[in-house]
Design a protein around this motif. Structure first.
Motif, short mmCIF file in Angstrom:
data_model
loop_
_atom_site.label_atom_id
_atom_site.label_comp_id
_atom_site.label_asym_id
_atom_site.label_seq_id
_atom_site.Cartn_x
_atom_site.Cartn_y
_atom_site.Cartn_z
N SER A 26 8.69 8.79 45.04
CA SER A 26 9.44 9.34 43.97
C SER A 26 9.38 8.35 42.78
N SER A 27 9.74 7.23 43.23
CA SER A 27 10.21 6.30 42.19
C SER A 27 8.83 5.61 41.49
N ARG A 28 7.93 5.54 42.46
CA ARG A 28 6.71 4.79 41.90
C ARG A 28 5.89 5.90 40.73
N CYS A 29 6.28 7.25 41.53
CA CYS A 29 5.34 8.41 40.65
C CYS A 29 6.16 8.30 39.15
N SER A 30 7.41 8.22 39.30
CA SER A 30 7.84 8.09 37.90
C SER A 30 7.41 7.19 37.09
N ARG A 31 7.22 6.09 37.55
CA ARG A 31 6.70 4.85 36.71
C ARG A 31 5.43 5.08 36.29
N ILE A 32 4.38 5.73 37.01
CA ILE A 32 2.95 6.07 36.60
C ILE A 32 3.09 7.29 35.72
N ILE A 33 4.12 8.01 35.91
CA ILE A 33 4.19 9.28 34.86
C ILE A 33 4.61 8.68 33.54
N ALA A 34 5.63 7.47 33.43
CA ALA A 34 5.89 7.20 32.09
C ALA A 34 4.64 6.29 31.61
N HIS A 35 3.86 5.59 32.40
CA HIS A 35 2.50 4.95 32.02
C HIS A 35 1.50 6.03 31.30
N THR A 36 1.60 7.22 31.63
CA THR A 36 0.84 8.37 31.54
C THR A 36 1.37 8.94 30.06
N GLU A 37 2.74 9.16 30.12
CA GLU A 37 3.22 9.47 28.98
C GLU A 37 2.96 8.55 27.54
N GLN A 38 2.96 7.21 28.17
CA GLN A 38 2.77 6.33 26.94
C GLN A 38 1.28 6.49 26.71
N VAL A 39 0.41 6.54 27.42
CA VAL A 39 -1.07 6.76 26.90
C VAL A 39 -1.17 7.98 25.96
N ILE A 40 -0.50 9.20 26.42
CA ILE A 40 -0.56 10.25 25.74
C ILE A 40 -0.17 10.05 24.47
N SER A 41 1.08 9.41 24.17
CA SER A 41 1.77 9.13 22.79
C SER A 41 1.01 8.32 21.99
N LEU A 42 0.42 7.33 22.65
CA LEU A 42 -0.50 6.38 21.76
C LEU A 42 -1.83 7.00 21.29
N MET A 43 -2.25 8.11 22.28
CA MET A 43 -3.48 8.99 21.67
C MET A 43 -3.10 9.76 20.65
N SER A 44 -1.76 10.31 20.69
CA SER A 44 -1.36 11.20 19.36
C SER A 44 -1.48 10.56 18.16
N TYR A 45 -0.82 9.10 18.20
CA TYR A 45 -0.81 8.67 17.09
C TYR A 45 -2.11 7.91 16.71
N GLY A 46 -2.84 7.96 17.17
CA GLY A 46 -4.30 7.59 17.00
C GLY A 46 -4.58 5.96 17.28
N ASP A 47 -4.00 5.58 17.99
CA ASP A 47 -4.07 3.87 18.43
C ASP A 47 -4.80 3.95 19.57
N THR A 48 -5.95 4.02 19.59
CA THR A 48 -7.06 4.26 20.74
C THR A 48 -7.05 2.86 21.45
N SER A 49 -7.06 1.62 20.88
CA SER A 49 -7.11 0.17 21.31
C SER A 49 -5.67 0.21 22.31
N ALA A 50 -4.85 0.42 21.82
CA ALA A 50 -3.46 0.27 22.74
C ALA A 50 -3.76 1.19 23.64
N ALA A 51 -4.18 2.47 23.47
CA ALA A 51 -4.06 3.40 24.58
C ALA A 51 -5.11 2.99 25.61
N ALA A 52 -6.19 2.27 25.22
CA ALA A 52 -7.11 1.90 26.34
C ALA A 52 -6.30 0.77 27.05
N ARG A 53 -5.72 -0.03 26.50
CA ARG A 53 -4.90 -1.10 27.16
C ARG A 53 -4.04 -0.53 28.36
#
Length: 121
Positions: A26-53
Motif C-alpha cells: 500500500s505504501s509503495r503503491c502510494s508513492r508510485i501513484i504520486a509519481h503518476t499524478e506528477q507526470v499527469i500534472s506536468l503533461m497538463s501544463y505542457g512541460d513534456t521534458s520534465a514529464a519525460a524525466r
C-alpha cells in the motif's frame, strides 16, 4: 498442548506477515501513484521534458517495487501495470490515457492489498 502452541504461533506469524506485506504494498503503491499524478500534472501544463524525466523516475520506482512485489502477490496482478510502465519508458512523450489507466490500476492494486479483517481470515 505443544501442537496447539505451535499452530497458534504459525497462525500469528502468518497474520503478521500478511499485515506487514499488505502495508508495504500500500505504501509503495502510494508513492508510485504520486509519481503518476506528477507526470499527469506536468503533461497538463505542457512541460513534456520534465514529464519525460518524471516518467523515467516512475519506471525506476516501478522496477524496484515489482522486484519485491512479485514475491508477495500474483504476477497476473502486476502484468498490466508492467506493460503500461514499459510503454511509458520506451516513449519520449507519455500518453495521458496510458497514465490515467496506470493510475487507475495502481489504485485498484493498492485498495485490494490493504489488510482488512475479511482479507486476512
Amino acid at each position: 498442548m505443544t501442537r496447539t502452541k505451535l499452530s497458534a504461533a504459525i497462525l500469528i506469524s502468518l497474520i503478521i506477515i500478511s499485515v506487514c506485506s499488505g502495508t508495504w504494498v500500500s505504501s509503495r503503491c502510494s508513492r508510485i501513484i504520486a509519481h503518476t499524478e506528477q507526470v499527469i500534472s506536468l503533461m497538463s501544463y505542457g512541460d513534456t521534458s520534465a514529464a519525460a524525466r518524471e516518467c523515467k523516475s516512475l519506471a525506476l520506482e516501478w522496477e524496484h517495487f515489482r522486484h519485491t512485489a512479485s514475491v508477495l502477490m500474483l504476477n497476473s496482478r502486476l502484468t498490466d501495470i508492467d506493460r503500461l510502465c514499459s510503454r511509458l519508458e520506451a516513449e519520449n512523450i507519455p500518453d495521458e490515457s496510458e497514465l490515467s489507466e496506470m493510475h487507475h490500476l495502481l489504485t485498484i492494486l493498492k485498495n485490494s492489498e490493504i489488510p482488512t479483517f475479511h482479507s486476512i481470515f
